[in-house]
Write a protein that holds these residues in place. Structure first.
Motif, PDB file in Angstrom:
ATOM      1  N   CYS A 145     -19.346 -16.610  14.693  1.00 30.06           N
ATOM      2  CA  CYS A 145     -18.667 -14.999  15.393  1.00 30.06           C
ATOM      3  C   CYS A 145     -19.657 -14.178  16.335  1.00 30.06           C
ATOM      4  O   CYS A 145     -19.431 -13.207  16.611  1.00 30.06           O
ATOM      5  CB  CYS A 145     -17.553 -15.124  14.191  1.00 30.06           C
ATOM      6  N   SER A 152     -16.978 -10.766   8.377  1.00 28.85           N
ATOM      7  CA  SER A 152     -16.485 -10.514  10.069  1.00 28.85           C
ATOM      8  C   SER A 152     -15.398 -11.512  10.146  1.00 28.85           C
ATOM      9  O   SER A 152     -14.100 -11.262  10.215  1.00 28.85           O
ATOM     10  CB  SER A 152     -17.492 -10.032  11.339  1.00 28.85           C
ATOM     11  N   CYS A 153     -15.555 -12.772  10.215  1.00 29.40           N
ATOM     12  CA  CYS A 153     -14.201 -13.911  10.065  1.00 29.40           C
ATOM     13  C   CYS A 153     -14.500 -14.400   8.810  1.00 29.40           C
ATOM     14  O   CYS A 153     -13.867 -15.599   9.090  1.00 29.40           O
ATOM     15  CB  CYS A 153     -15.059 -15.027  11.594  1.00 29.40           C
ATOM     16  N   CYS A 179     -24.020 -13.782  12.154  1.00 28.26           N
ATOM     17  CA  CYS A 179     -23.375 -14.854  11.932  1.00 28.26           C
ATOM     18  C   CYS A 179     -23.338 -15.865  12.897  1.00 28.26           C
ATOM     19  O   CYS A 179     -22.506 -15.696  14.059  1.00 28.26           O
ATOM     20  CB  CYS A 179     -21.737 -14.976  11.480  1.00 28.26           C
ATOM     21  N   CYS A 196     -19.073 -14.937   6.026  1.00 32.07           N
ATOM     22  CA  CYS A 196     -19.702 -13.575   6.800  1.00 32.07           C
ATOM     23  C   CYS A 196     -18.311 -12.967   6.564  1.00 32.07           C
ATOM     24  O   CYS A 196     -16.971 -12.836   6.770  1.00 32.07           O
ATOM     25  CB  CYS A 196     -18.913 -14.607   8.011  1.00 32.07           C
TER      26      CYS A 196
HETATM   27 ZN   LIG Z   1     -18.173 -14.773  11.411  1.00 34.71          ZN
END
Ligand SMILES: [Zn+2]
Length: 106
Positions: free
Chosen positions: A101, A77-78, A98, A75
């Motif tokens: 998250c 983002s995370c 995702c 991911c």
């Molecule tokens: Zn994520």
């Protein structure tokens, strides 16, 4: 296919397990992708004297395609490897999210 060109993926099976890389080429018909720096195969090329354009012999390193079942998406983002979910957007468009998250990936 859940994995697309430009995604970061982690190898979860095979010799390169644990490695991460960016998907360079997606081959949806084969369910395979080519990942930067992962699944390197060495081909031994014989020198081919073909007129003026000589092909030098030697070892050539190539990235071989990997089955997507051996990969998980990382991911953006995370930074965790995650399974991919989908969410429906207005107009019937689906985007990837995702599962950890809930960030939108596309
Ligand atoms: Zn994520």
């Amino acid at each position: 296919m859940k994995i697309k060109a430009g995604d970061t993926v982690e190898v979860i099976q095979g010799n390169d397990r644990g490695m991460r890389g960016t998907v360079r080429i997606a081959l949806p018909k084969k369910n395979r992708v080519i990942v930067e720096g992962v699944n390197i195969v060495i081909k031994h090329q014989r020198a081919i004297p073909a007129g003026r354009q000589q092909t030098p012999g030697g070892r050539i390193e190539l990235e071989a395609a990997i089955d997507v079942s051996n990969l998980m998406l990382v991911c953006p983002s995370c930074q965790e490897r995650t399974r991919v979910g989908y969410t429906d957007m207005e107009g019937g468009r689906k985007i990837r999210v995702c599962k950890k998250c809930k960030a939108q990936i596309d």
